[in-house]
Design a protein around this motif. Structure first.
Motif, PDB file in Angstrom:
ATOM      1  N   MET A 150      19.120 134.372 -15.233  1.00  0.00           N
ATOM      2  CA  MET A 150      19.153 134.573 -14.140  1.00  0.00           C
ATOM      3  C   MET A 150      19.590 132.776 -13.708  1.00  0.00           C
ATOM      4  O   MET A 150      19.288 131.874 -14.185  1.00  0.00           O
ATOM      5  CB  MET A 150      17.476 134.772 -13.794  1.00  0.00           C
ATOM      6  N   ILE A 151      19.795 132.839 -12.323  1.00  0.00           N
ATOM      7  CA  ILE A 151      19.849 131.176 -12.131  1.00  0.00           C
ATOM      8  C   ILE A 151      19.141 131.444 -11.116  1.00  0.00           C
ATOM      9  O   ILE A 151      19.114 132.091  -9.840  1.00  0.00           O
ATOM     10  CB  ILE A 151      21.724 131.066 -11.727  1.00  0.00           C
ATOM     11  N   ILE A 152      17.696 130.233 -10.450  1.00  0.00           N
ATOM     12  CA  ILE A 152      17.044 130.425  -9.453  1.00  0.00           C
ATOM     13  C   ILE A 152      17.311 129.185  -8.867  1.00  0.00           C
ATOM     14  O   ILE A 152      16.980 128.025  -9.369  1.00  0.00           O
ATOM     15  CB  ILE A 152      15.596 130.558  -9.827  1.00  0.00           C
ATOM     16  N   VAL A 153      17.335 129.268  -7.766  1.00  0.00           N
ATOM     17  CA  VAL A 153      17.118 127.498  -6.876  1.00  0.00           C
ATOM     18  C   VAL A 153      16.018 128.212  -5.797  1.00  0.00           C
ATOM     19  O   VAL A 153      15.713 128.918  -5.334  1.00  0.00           O
ATOM     20  CB  VAL A 153      18.322 127.693  -5.599  1.00  0.00           C
ATOM     21  N   THR A 154      14.808 127.289  -6.225  1.00  0.00           N
ATOM     22  CA  THR A 154      13.479 127.474  -5.413  1.00  0.00           C
ATOM     23  C   THR A 154      12.884 125.875  -4.973  1.00  0.00           C
ATOM     24  O   THR A 154      13.793 124.616  -5.732  1.00  0.00           O
ATOM     25  CB  THR A 154      12.880 127.977  -6.170  1.00  0.00           C
ATOM     26  N   HIS A 155      11.831 125.844  -4.432  1.00  0.00           N
ATOM     27  CA  HIS A 155      10.657 124.935  -3.775  1.00  0.00           C
ATOM     28  C   HIS A 155       9.793 125.144  -4.511  1.00  0.00           C
ATOM     29  O   HIS A 155       9.099 123.971  -4.602  1.00  0.00           O
ATOM     30  CB  HIS A 155      10.865 124.448  -3.009  1.00  0.00           C
ATOM     31  N   GLU A 156       9.665 126.378  -5.165  1.00  0.00           N
ATOM     32  CA  GLU A 156       7.752 126.301  -5.474  1.00  0.00           C
ATOM     33  C   GLU A 156       8.513 125.411  -7.192  1.00  0.00           C
ATOM     34  O   GLU A 156       8.744 126.502  -7.960  1.00  0.00           O
ATOM     35  CB  GLU A 156       8.054 127.759  -5.847  1.00  0.00           C
ATOM     36  N   LEU A 157       7.737 124.545  -6.999  1.00  0.00           N
ATOM     37  CA  LEU A 157       8.525 123.593  -8.612  1.00  0.00           C
ATOM     38  C   LEU A 157       7.287 124.442  -9.460  1.00  0.00           C
ATOM     39  O   LEU A 157       7.114 124.567 -10.625  1.00  0.00           O
ATOM     40  CB  LEU A 157       7.596 122.006  -8.366  1.00  0.00           C
ATOM     41  N   GLN A 158       6.162 124.686  -9.033  1.00  0.00           N
ATOM     42  CA  GLN A 158       4.839 125.860 -10.403  1.00  0.00           C
ATOM     43  C   GLN A 158       5.757 126.232 -10.861  1.00  0.00           C
ATOM     44  O   GLN A 158       5.866 126.816 -12.207  1.00  0.00           O
ATOM     45  CB  GLN A 158       3.638 125.647  -9.147  1.00  0.00           C
ATOM     46  N   PHE A 159       5.956 127.205  -9.776  1.00  0.00           N
ATOM     47  CA  PHE A 159       7.146 128.666 -10.434  1.00  0.00           C
ATOM     48  C   PHE A 159       7.694 127.973 -11.303  1.00  0.00           C
ATOM     49  O   PHE A 159       7.964 128.843 -12.396  1.00  0.00           O
ATOM     50  CB  PHE A 159       7.455 129.528  -9.105  1.00  0.00           C
ATOM     51  N   ALA A 160       8.994 127.486 -11.156  1.00  0.00           N
ATOM     52  CA  ALA A 160      10.137 126.663 -11.965  1.00  0.00           C
ATOM     53  C   ALA A 160       9.496 126.760 -13.123  1.00  0.00           C
ATOM     54  O   ALA A 160      10.070 126.778 -13.985  1.00  0.00           O
ATOM     55  CB  ALA A 160      10.482 125.434 -11.226  1.00  0.00           C
ATOM     56  N   LYS A 161       7.999 125.670 -13.218  1.00  0.00           N
ATOM     57  CA  LYS A 161       7.973 124.799 -14.393  1.00  0.00           C
ATOM     58  C   LYS A 161       7.752 125.809 -15.058  1.00  0.00           C
ATOM     59  O   LYS A 161       7.661 125.683 -16.746  1.00  0.00           O
ATOM     60  CB  LYS A 161       6.504 123.499 -13.590  1.00  0.00           C
ATOM     61  N   ALA A 162       6.541 127.267 -14.842  1.00  0.00           N
ATOM     62  CA  ALA A 162       6.940 128.449 -15.390  1.00  0.00           C
ATOM     63  C   ALA A 162       7.199 129.070 -15.988  1.00  0.00           C
ATOM     64  O   ALA A 162       7.225 129.614 -17.341  1.00  0.00           O
ATOM     65  CB  ALA A 162       5.589 129.511 -14.891  1.00  0.00           C
ATOM     66  N   ILE A 163       8.791 129.434 -15.602  1.00  0.00           N
ATOM     67  CA  ILE A 163       9.931 129.716 -15.414  1.00  0.00           C
ATOM     68  C   ILE A 163      10.982 129.821 -16.575  1.00  0.00           C
ATOM     69  O   ILE A 163      11.504 130.112 -17.148  1.00  0.00           O
ATOM     70  CB  ILE A 163       9.983 131.026 -14.803  1.00  0.00           C
ATOM     71  N   ALA A 164      10.893 128.238 -15.954  1.00  0.00           N
ATOM     72  CA  ALA A 164      12.317 128.018 -16.684  1.00  0.00           C
ATOM     73  C   ALA A 164      12.892 127.674 -18.051  1.00  0.00           C
ATOM     74  O   ALA A 164      11.623 127.164 -18.601  1.00  0.00           O
ATOM     75  CB  ALA A 164      12.776 126.542 -15.786  1.00  0.00           C
ATOM     76  N   ASP A 165      13.535 127.973 -18.339  1.00  0.00           N
ATOM     77  CA  ASP A 165      13.998 127.582 -19.733  1.00  0.00           C
ATOM     78  C   ASP A 165      15.312 125.906 -19.238  1.00  0.00           C
ATOM     79  O   ASP A 165      15.449 125.257 -20.508  1.00  0.00           O
ATOM     80  CB  ASP A 165      15.824 128.454 -20.241  1.00  0.00           C
TER      81      ASP A 165
END
Lengths: 249, 225
Positions: free
Chosen positions: A193-208
């Protein structure tokens, strides 16, 4: 090393004199969750749209499993079936009910048997808690429900990679969670997946892996949580500070 | 004598002739409308082409047809073609050609308007699930613009039905012409027959156009779903 699914090689794109993507290169591996961050107008969404062939670019190359995206316009529909894309404004088709929205792509574009697709669609609807909604139309659903349907719609194409373009940006805050939970689950399943987001907490939790984009260039690239814990560039530090409210008051 | 004036309608085969005339009106306008709807979709899609020169040609055609009175177009096709190119169209054929040209232009402009008002995102979502252009139009775009098009298209249809009364002037015997013939034949004996004959023709046009507009109201409310 995992197989590279998507390769972006030195692409350039401008609108008039304004450079949107400036010699950007990037590779995405199978099963990787890549989060793209950056201030608005940095080219995040444009990048996703280029990958899906919704935008053209002046130079460079994007290949999906070795196939060039813009090489053959006739081949574009086939290629797009391997790339799921979920938009900010969900964009279910208003004249079709949920089930028809879900089956349109797999049945008409991919030519798969309708009964099979419907069975699969029902399983997915059940999984996201929308089993009772298959006859409903988009206007009868909440924003979060629509976005979950839109995500399932792209899953049903059995894509190699799914692109999420600020999918929670136009949702009410209490709806954001249900959508992010679903994306999180998909990440755990090992989907690319490639995710563009402004939800930083979410990004932190999910990003490889996180890439930080500004003015069409990658200015920082870090593995997973490193980006949030110890950003390397001043620009990324500033960006993260904007979202940090602990300094208020 | 009011009574005898009404009776002109029923005298001899007059009523039958009026209905035959009405049928000519209906037949010609329906053929032209059908052609206009089909070609109008093609024309409308061309009007949204990426290519500037295609849009330019379409625009020119539309403005040309709009500026020209339908009567002049009828004369050009009926008399002009015969004189200049030695192509002799029957009055009916000339009528179908002219009304189809007009209807296509107007319908095309309606289709163009509906196409451009469809949110860009709808098209992109359709592309994103891998539909090709044909599938995109068929499954995503047309169903959505149809509802918007119906009221305007019906308006155009009724205008076309009414405007066919012009074809009297190129010698097609449709309902108005039949009416004139009956009035002429009875001018000396029943001078006031005109009001009754034209009155009947009035109701005949109403009977044709009213169901069309009712149908549009029905379709509109049905597709609100």
């Amino acid at each position: 090393m995992a197989k590279k699914i998507l390769e972006i090689n030195n692409i350039n794109k401008s609108f008039g004199t304004h450079k949107i993507l400036d010699g950007l290169s990037l590779a995405v591996e199978e099963g990787e969750v890549l989060v793209i961050l950056g201030p608005s107008g940095c080219g995040k969404s444009t990048l996703l749209r280029c990958i899906n062939g919704l935008e053209t670019f002046e130079s460079g190359e994007i290949t999906l499993e070795g196939e060039s995206v813009l090489a053959d316009k006739k081949n574009l529909p086939k290629l797009r079936q391997k790339i799921g894309m979920v938009f900010q404004s969900y964009d279910l088709f208003p004249h079709l009910n949920v089930m028809q929205n879900l089956t349109l792509g797999p049945v008409k574009a991919q030519g798969r048997p309708k009964a099979d697709v419907e069975t699969e669609a029902r399983e997915l609807l059940k999984r996201v808690g929308l089993a009772d909604k298959e006859e409903r139309f988009a206007r009868e659903l909440s924003g979060g429900q629509k976005q979950r349907v839109a995500i399932i719609r792209s899953l049903l194409l059995h894509p190699e990679v799914i692109l999420f373009d600020e999918v929670t940006a136009s949702l009410d805050p209490e709806m954001v969670r249900e959508v992010l939970d679903l994306i999180g689950e998909l990440a755990h399943e090992g989907r690319t997946m490639i995710i563009v987001t402004h939800e930083l907490q979410f990004a932190k939790a999910i990003a490889d892996r996180v890439i930080f984009l500004e003015n069409g260039k990658i200015i920082e690239e870090s593995q997973g949580k490193d980006f949030f814990a110890s950003p390397k560039t001043q620009r990324a530090k500033d960006f993260l500070t904007v979202f940090d409210y602990s300094t208020i008051g | 004598m009011q009574d005898s004036a009404i009776q002109v309608i029923f005298r001899g085969k007059n009523l039958l002739r009026l209905f035959q005339g009405l049928w000519v009106t209906i037949e010609l306008s329906m053929i032209a409308i059908l052609i206009s709807i089909l070609l109008g979709f093609v024309f409308g899609i061309l009007m949204t082409s990426r290519f500037k020169w295609i849009r330019g040609i379409c625009r020119f055609y539309l403005e040309f047809i709009r500026i020209m009175p339908q009567l002049v177009l009828l004369f050009i096709v009926y008399f002009g073609f015969a004189r200049t190119f030695n192509i002799n169209f029957s009055g009916e054929m000339a009528a179908i050609i002219v009304f189809s040209m007009w209807g296509t232009a107007e319908m095309g402009d309606l289709v163009r308007g509906a196409l451009t008002s469809l949110p860009r995102h709808q098209i992109e979502s359709g592309l994103a699930i891998g539909l090709n252009q044909k599938q995109l139009y068929w499954y995503v775009i047309f169903p959505q613009i149809l509802r918007q098009l119906i009221p305007q298209a019906v308006n155009l249809m009724t205008r076309m039905v009414k405007t066919t009364s012009l074809i009297v002037l190129i010698g097609v015997v449709e309902v108005v012409k039949v009416g004139q013939q009956i009035i002429e034949a009875n001018r000396l004996t029943v001078p006031s027959s005109a009001i009754w004959i034209y009155g009947l023709i009035f109701f005949m046009y109403f009977a044709v156009c009213f169901p069309i507009s009712r149908l549009s109201i029905y379709l509109e409310s049905k597709w609100k779903e």
